[in-house]
Design an enzyme around this catalytic site. Sequence first.
Site, PDB file in Angstrom:
ATOM      1  N   GLU A 150     -17.557  19.146   8.153  1.00  0.00           N
ATOM      2  CA  GLU A 150     -17.248  20.431   7.518  1.00  0.00           C
ATOM      3  C   GLU A 150     -18.513  21.259   7.312  1.00  0.00           C
ATOM      4  O   GLU A 150     -19.055  21.327   6.207  1.00  0.00           O
ATOM      5  CB  GLU A 150     -16.527  20.224   6.184  1.00  0.00           C
ATOM      6  N   GLU A 156      -8.351  16.903   9.338  1.00  0.00           N
ATOM      7  CA  GLU A 156      -8.235  16.636   7.903  1.00  0.00           C
ATOM      8  C   GLU A 156      -7.331  17.677   7.268  1.00  0.00           C
ATOM      9  O   GLU A 156      -7.477  18.875   7.501  1.00  0.00           O
ATOM     10  CB  GLU A 156      -9.622  16.665   7.237  1.00  0.00           C
TER      11      GLU A 156
END
Length: 359
Positions: free
Chosen positions: A192, A284
């Site tokens: 991320e 995710e």
Amino acid sequence: MYQRTTSPTEPVPTDGRRRFTRKALLAASALGVVTALLAPVRAGAAPAPAAPTAATPLAANGQLSVCGRQLCNASGQAVALNGMSTHGTQWYAQCVTDGSLNALATDWRADVLRVSTYVQEGGYETDPAGFTARAQKFIDAAHARGMYAVIDWHMLTPGDPNANLARAKTFFTAMAKKYKDHPGVLYEIANEPSGVSWSAIKSYAEQIIPVIRAQDPDAVVLVGTRAWSSFGVSEGSNESEVVNNPVRASNIMYTFHFYAASHREAYLSALDRASDKLPVFVTEFGTQNYAGEGANDFAMSQRYLDLMKRKKISWTNWNYSDDHRSGAVFKTGTCNGSNWTGTGVLKEAGVWIRERIRQ
């Protein structure tokens, strides 16, 4: 994010055909059936043979590749993998066991396990060799049960993946050397990215992908996008920066993350638009807020899942642990016991996501 806490397909490329064929044969012969449901999850342990049953996801699909905007199997057919992500293995290794992986493969009927190796937060940087071996142990265990494995380099803080460039090169060199002849891995090179430009993320990807390709030219590589893998939406941008300036590499997909209670119409629309132009893998997501906490928004989550099903977008849910937060699928304390199957050990989100995977 936790720690902030069918369209027509193109033919499968034929470059690298020799290794591709070897991988496909390996999947068909060695992993054609569920042969190790009781295999010990120990580094170097040989799977214990069991009676043949149904073909596993790995055996049925073999070596994956990107064809057009889709993830495709060895026959060039578009596929969508559904499964779970581990939590950080520095905290919840006890949740990745013989029993839990047997349940994931056979009770949940998952296709894929995402193995999350945190870089900081008490993870890889504290013991590179140890965390590499731990990740490999869990990847091997997923393979023994016929599941694919996403090798997740879970960089989070700092948000610039270039801050860990040297560590990433070491980690992915080791992983690609070990799995270069195995059809069951996908490499997620930056979990991320945040607070950094797309151009910097692209530069990182164009340095890491050749490291992987030097050992394993065939496997799919998953590239994180800006603003916690939201295609920039969380920092006021959108997917156009990737569409207009893609990573210079083939056989790659771009990742998107969402948490349904926080990420509403703008995020759903971005995923829809981006997947019209780019190959996307949702590595995710959660049914709660962006911290994996709070009430579940199953209605919004179902809208995402409906979109992903319609467009054959693969996904892994966060997370397969018994953390106290609502986003962990198991009730707190489950990982200290031996019962993993059914719904009695699951939180509300676990019951819901298990049923979606089983479907």
